[in-house]
Structure formats: C-alpha cells, structure tokens
Enzyme design. Sequence first.
Site, PDB file in Angstrom:
ATOM      1  N   GLN A 194       0.808  -1.219   0.000  1.00  0.00           N
ATOM      2  CA  GLN A 194       0.000   0.000   0.000  1.00  0.00           C
ATOM      3  C   GLN A 194       0.843   1.271   0.000  1.00  0.00           C
ATOM      4  O   GLN A 194       0.343   2.353  -0.249  1.00  0.00           O
ATOM      5  CB  GLN A 194      -0.949   0.004   1.194  1.00  0.00           C
ATOM      6  CG  GLN A 194      -1.988  -1.092   1.116  1.00  0.00           C
ATOM      7  CD  GLN A 194      -2.900  -1.082   2.335  1.00  0.00           C
ATOM      8  OE1 GLN A 194      -2.546  -0.586   3.405  1.00  0.00           O
ATOM      9  NE2 GLN A 194      -4.082  -1.644   2.170  1.00  0.00           N
ATOM     10  N   ASN A 195       2.131   1.135   0.297  1.00  0.00           N
ATOM     11  CA  ASN A 195       3.022   2.281   0.261  1.00  0.00           C
ATOM     12  C   ASN A 195       3.229   2.684  -1.201  1.00  0.00           C
ATOM     13  O   ASN A 195       3.456   1.838  -2.057  1.00  0.00           O
ATOM     14  CB  ASN A 195       4.354   1.924   0.924  1.00  0.00           C
ATOM     15  CG  ASN A 195       5.209   3.143   1.183  1.00  0.00           C
ATOM     16  OD1 ASN A 195       5.562   3.865   0.265  1.00  0.00           O
ATOM     17  ND2 ASN A 195       5.538   3.358   2.445  1.00  0.00           N
ATOM     18  N   LYS A 196       3.159   3.946  -1.499  1.00  0.00           N
ATOM     19  CA  LYS A 196       3.228   4.445  -2.874  1.00  0.00           C
ATOM     20  C   LYS A 196       4.639   4.850  -3.318  1.00  0.00           C
ATOM     21  O   LYS A 196       4.814   5.451  -4.381  1.00  0.00           O
ATOM     22  CB  LYS A 196       2.269   5.637  -3.052  1.00  0.00           C
ATOM     23  CG  LYS A 196       0.816   5.270  -2.863  1.00  0.00           C
ATOM     24  CD  LYS A 196       0.398   4.200  -3.846  1.00  0.00           C
ATOM     25  CE  LYS A 196      -1.059   3.831  -3.695  1.00  0.00           C
ATOM     26  NZ  LYS A 196      -1.411   2.636  -4.452  1.00  0.00           N
ATOM     27  N   ARG A 205       7.053  -0.816  -9.896  1.00  0.00           N
ATOM     28  CA  ARG A 205       6.240  -1.817  -9.198  1.00  0.00           C
ATOM     29  C   ARG A 205       6.215  -3.147  -9.960  1.00  0.00           C
ATOM     30  O   ARG A 205       6.125  -4.202  -9.361  1.00  0.00           O
ATOM     31  CB  ARG A 205       4.832  -1.283  -8.966  1.00  0.00           C
ATOM     32  CG  ARG A 205       3.921  -2.167  -8.174  1.00  0.00           C
ATOM     33  CD  ARG A 205       4.367  -2.442  -6.759  1.00  0.00           C
ATOM     34  NE  ARG A 205       4.059  -1.351  -5.852  1.00  0.00           N
ATOM     35  CZ  ARG A 205       4.431  -1.346  -4.581  1.00  0.00           C
ATOM     36  NH1 ARG A 205       5.100  -2.342  -4.054  1.00  0.00           N
ATOM     37  NH2 ARG A 205       4.135  -0.322  -3.825  1.00  0.00           N
ATOM     38  N   SER A 207       5.265   8.696   1.553  1.00  0.00           N
ATOM     39  CA  SER A 207       4.669   7.735   0.627  1.00  0.00           C
ATOM     40  C   SER A 207       3.833   6.694   1.358  1.00  0.00           C
ATOM     41  O   SER A 207       3.149   5.893   0.749  1.00  0.00           O
ATOM     42  CB  SER A 207       5.770   7.040  -0.182  1.00  0.00           C
ATOM     43  OG  SER A 207       6.639   6.308   0.666  1.00  0.00           O
TER      44      SER A 207
END
Length: 181
Positions: free
Chosen positions: A54-56, A70, A156
Amino acid sequence: MATPPASAATAAPGPVLRKRCFDPVVDQRTRLLVLGSLPGDQSLLRNEYYGNKQNKFWELLGVVIDVDLRSLNYDARLAALLEHGIGLWDVIAEAERAGSLDSAIYNASHNALAELVATLPSLRAIGFNGGTAARLGRKQLQATATRLSLIDLPSSSPAYTIGFEPKLQVWRQLSNYLPLS
C-alpha cells in the site's frame, strides 16, 4: 552495486521490538539520496525497502524516472534506482517501536548520514520521505545544507492519507537533480 539490505528485527523485552534499518543502497553515481525514517513491519518481513504494497514509494519514484518500478522484482527496482542516480537509506539506524508508525518510535539511534554523504561525490540533493525523516535528517545534516538541496517530501506511507496526485506534485521536483535521460 550495493548489497541487498540485511534483515533487521530483533526482540526486545515485552511486546515492543528493536527494529533496525537496511543497509544503504548507493553507489558513486548517486545524485539523489531518498531517506525514510525506519522500515515498517511489512518491509522488515519482506526484507525490502518500502515492502508494504500500500506504500506508494515505488509508484511515486517510478513516475519521476518514467519506469514502472512496481512491475519489477525487488533487485531490479534497486538496480533501476541506482541506474537513474537514486540511492536509499533511513535516518534512524535502529529503534524500539510497536507496529509501523513513526509516532511509536522511541530509544532511537541515528545513522551516520554526514559520513555517508561525504562518500558520494555526485550527490546533489537529499529527499526526506515524510516528516520524521525530514525533522531528524535535517538536524543531522545541518553542515551539508550549503552544498546540497534538502527536500521535504510528503510521506509515501498509506498512513499519510493525502491522495497520490498531491504527493506526486511534490515528488516530481526530484527529477531536477537526476541525470538527463
């Protein structure tokens, strides 16, 4: 090339763990160093920087360097960052913390940021991923502030609940410190 980060959680008395950061990921081409505070539990379990899905972080930096980070495996992500002149580390070397929130960090010891910075001849800027990293990192790097740009970035982390686009607007400025592609 930097070695992959080493595992980092060791038991402390009671339910709180003493948690340790990963090794820095840098090389002589590093122009931008992104500093977090201390890896969260998901990162420590995966033995990866920004391991919480879930960290961007990977999406934000991916836009900055125009690479879908990613979609890459972890080693390829690190290699892509280094290829684009980006290094990673954390401000805190180790600390006690229940869970992953920066607000739960105590008994912290700090990394030797100034010493690392002195070994990076191409370094132009340091980006602080979140308020804790900025507050602690700026304090440690006061003497280097004259030769480096110090950039406070919105975290983030999913715990910092502003949307992706407002975060990205600030993160985009990091491209100013990278080699032209």
